[in-house]
Design a protein around this motif. Structure first.
Motif, PDB file in Angstrom:
ATOM      1  N   GLY A 205       0.845  -1.194   0.000  1.00 44.23           N
ATOM      2  CA  GLY A 205       0.000   0.000   0.000  1.00 44.23           C
ATOM      3  C   GLY A 205       0.876   1.237   0.000  1.00 44.23           C
ATOM      4  O   GLY A 205       2.010   1.197   0.479  1.00 44.23           O
ATOM      5  N   THR A 206       0.346   2.308  -0.564  1.00 44.26           N
ATOM      6  CA  THR A 206       1.120   3.550  -0.609  1.00 44.26           C
ATOM      7  C   THR A 206       0.168   4.741  -0.547  1.00 44.26           C
ATOM      8  O   THR A 206      -1.040   4.575  -0.726  1.00 44.26           O
ATOM      9  CB  THR A 206       2.006   3.564  -1.889  1.00 44.26           C
ATOM     10  N   GLY A 207       0.698   5.940  -0.260  1.00 42.32           N
ATOM     11  CA  GLY A 207      -0.133   7.145  -0.245  1.00 42.32           C
ATOM     12  C   GLY A 207      -0.721   7.426   1.116  1.00 42.32           C
ATOM     13  O   GLY A 207      -0.394   6.763   2.100  1.00 42.32           O
ATOM     14  N   PRO A 208      -1.631   8.418   1.172  1.00 39.81           N
ATOM     15  CA  PRO A 208      -2.162   8.868   2.474  1.00 39.81           C
ATOM     16  C   PRO A 208      -2.941   7.776   3.210  1.00 39.81           C
ATOM     17  O   PRO A 208      -3.027   7.800   4.433  1.00 39.81           O
ATOM     18  CB  PRO A 208      -3.076  10.048   2.116  1.00 39.81           C
ATOM     19  N   ASP A 209      -3.509   6.814   2.464  1.00 37.55           N
ATOM     20  CA  ASP A 209      -4.251   5.711   3.102  1.00 37.55           C
ATOM     21  C   ASP A 209      -3.544   4.388   2.859  1.00 37.55           C
ATOM     22  O   ASP A 209      -4.172   3.382   2.485  1.00 37.55           O
ATOM     23  CB  ASP A 209      -5.679   5.640   2.538  1.00 37.55           C
ATOM     24  N   ALA A 210      -2.232   4.382   3.091  1.00 36.47           N
ATOM     25  CA  ALA A 210      -1.437   3.196   2.742  1.00 36.47           C
ATOM     26  C   ALA A 210      -1.930   1.938   3.460  1.00 36.47           C
ATOM     27  O   ALA A 210      -1.950   0.846   2.858  1.00 36.47           O
ATOM     28  CB  ALA A 210       0.032   3.454   3.047  1.00 36.47           C
ATOM     29  N   VAL A 211      -2.346   2.087   4.714  1.00 37.69           N
ATOM     30  CA  VAL A 211      -2.804   0.900   5.460  1.00 37.69           C
ATOM     31  C   VAL A 211      -4.100   0.372   4.836  1.00 37.69           C
ATOM     32  O   VAL A 211      -4.247  -0.840   4.597  1.00 37.69           O
ATOM     33  CB  VAL A 211      -2.975   1.234   6.960  1.00 37.69           C
ATOM     34  N   ALA A 212      -5.030   1.274   4.535  1.00 38.62           N
ATOM     35  CA  ALA A 212      -6.291   0.854   3.903  1.00 38.62           C
ATOM     36  C   ALA A 212      -6.030   0.245   2.525  1.00 38.62           C
ATOM     37  O   ALA A 212      -6.662  -0.748   2.129  1.00 38.62           O
ATOM     38  CB  ALA A 212      -7.241   2.048   3.789  1.00 38.62           C
ATOM     39  N   GLU A 213      -5.074   0.823   1.791  1.00 44.66           N
ATOM     40  CA  GLU A 213      -4.710   0.276   0.467  1.00 44.66           C
ATOM     41  C   GLU A 213      -4.191  -1.152   0.603  1.00 44.66           C
ATOM     42  O   GLU A 213      -4.565  -2.043  -0.158  1.00 44.66           O
ATOM     43  CB  GLU A 213      -3.622   1.151  -0.186  1.00 44.66           C
ATOM     44  N   ALA A 214      -3.290  -1.356   1.586  1.00 42.55           N
ATOM     45  CA  ALA A 214      -2.720  -2.691   1.785  1.00 42.55           C
ATOM     46  C   ALA A 214      -3.796  -3.685   2.211  1.00 42.55           C
ATOM     47  O   ALA A 214      -3.825  -4.827   1.730  1.00 42.55           O
ATOM     48  CB  ALA A 214      -1.608  -2.634   2.830  1.00 42.55           C
ATOM     49  N   MET A 215      -4.701  -3.238   3.070  1.00 43.77           N
ATOM     50  CA  MET A 215      -5.787  -4.137   3.491  1.00 43.77           C
ATOM     51  C   MET A 215      -6.664  -4.501   2.290  1.00 43.77           C
ATOM     52  O   MET A 215      -7.080  -5.659   2.135  1.00 43.77           O
ATOM     53  CB  MET A 215      -6.632  -3.473   4.592  1.00 43.77           C
ATOM     54  N   ALA A 216      -6.940  -3.515   1.438  1.00 42.74           N
ATOM     55  CA  ALA A 216      -7.768  -3.787   0.254  1.00 42.74           C
ATOM     56  C   ALA A 216      -7.079  -4.802  -0.648  1.00 42.74           C
ATOM     57  O   ALA A 216      -7.713  -5.716  -1.196  1.00 42.74           O
ATOM     58  CB  ALA A 216      -8.042  -2.484  -0.497  1.00 42.74           C
ATOM     59  N   LEU A 217      -5.747  -4.678  -0.804  1.00 39.66           N
ATOM     60  CA  LEU A 217      -5.001  -5.635  -1.634  1.00 39.66           C
ATOM     61  C   LEU A 217      -5.076  -7.031  -1.015  1.00 39.66           C
ATOM     62  O   LEU A 217      -5.428  -8.009  -1.692  1.00 39.66           O
ATOM     63  CB  LEU A 217      -3.538  -5.196  -1.756  1.00 39.66           C
TER      64      LEU A 217
END
Ligand SMILES: C[S@@+](CC[C@H](N)C(=O)[O-])C[C@H]1O[C@@H](n2cnc3c(N)ncnc32)[C@H](O)[C@@H]1O
Length: 274
Positions: A205-217
């Protein structure tokens, strides 16, 4: 184990909907693979298991005189790749690469993690060699062992231990090509096979919501995805909490990143017209 029918179904659909995140996840590896590809000549280039097409698109842009064809067995991924591609020298074909007959003989095969899923790898590589121009080259990346890939090992460690027997480590799947001796056995029709180890950061995940991005992945791709799709609610919630803790522990400087390890494999076809 990830079979052709998995790619034609749920797994292919997940990768098609997550192509932006999967491209980001490979973004530290892709320039290294492209640098290895750039060292090879080739005017008729085929990207095996091209997925959503990032590698094909990059190589078509770097070689405007070449003809680049991405081949993939997932209709969802081929549709996604076609929707991204703009170059006139680039096409995508929906086909099983182990049986596909190209219109012109490829002189360069490339792949980013798309060659480890053949049910009969020896037959597939022999077919690719037989279709190729004499002296054709191949360059691909594949993961080394799961234990060297924290993004997979750490996530898998959060999951309940299945009571079904463990699939063979060389069964078709993301880690099937971890062992060079197995890859050498699979690459019928290819010679001068070389392995370059490459360590990279798997960017979940990357960017301002990196944790949410990683969880989505991780909800859609990788070892937790099937469990999160199929487990009962209470168990799923437990795993989600553990996954959030793991992802937060890997969050630094706007990125959620894990250690990852791949091989860059290159080889020459032993096919000749004689
Ligand atoms: C790990 S994904 C990699 C996708 C893409 N190369 C990338 O880097 O984003 C593996 C890809 O191989 C494709 N694949 C699996 N078996 C295949 C086969 N027999 N012929 C063509 N493509 C195949 C899958 O559909 C999937 O797109």
């Amino acid at each position: 184990m990830t079979s052709a029918s998995d790619w034609q179904g749920t797994v292919g659909r997940s990768w098609a909907s997550e192509w932006r995140r999967t491209d980001v996840s490979f973004s530290d590896l892709t320039p290294k693979l492209l640098a290895a590809i750039a060292r090879e000549p080739g005017a008729t280039v085929v990207d095996i298991g091209c997925g959503a097409g990032e590698l094909s698109i990059a190589v078509a842009a770097a070689r405007p005189q070449a003809r680049v064809t991405g081949v993939d067995i997932s209709g969802d991924l081929v549709e996604t790749a076609r929707s991204r591609a703009v170059q006139a020298n680039l096409a995508f074909e929906l086909a099983d690469a182990s049986q596909w007959q190209p219109a012109s003989r490829p002189d360069l095969y490339i792949s980013r993690h798309g060659v480890m899923f053949f049910s009969d790898p020896q037959a597939a590589f022999a077919h690719l060699a037989a279709q190729a121009a004499p002296g054709a080259r191949m360059v691909f990346s594949c993961f080394r062992k799961a234990a060297e890939n924290d993004w997979a090992a750490a996530v898998a460690a959060l999951l309940p231990k299945g009571d079904s027997p463990q699939a063979s480590p060389t069964a078709p799947g993301p880690f099937a090509f971890a062992l060079p001796e197995h890859v050498l056995r699979c690459m019928a029709g290819w010679q001068a096979v070389e392995f370059e180890p490459v360590d990279f950061r798997y960017i979940a995940g990357t960017g301002p919501d990196a944790v949410a991005e990683a969880m989505a992945l991780f909800r859609r791709i990788g070892p937790a995805a099937a469990a999160l799709r199929t487990l009962p609610d209470a168990e799923r919630a437990k795993i989600e909490r553990r996954l959030v803790d793991l992802v937060e522990a890997h969050h630094r400087d706007g990125q959620v990143a894990f250690n990852a390890a791949a091989w860059l494999v290159s080889a020459t076809s032993d096919h000749n017209d004689g």
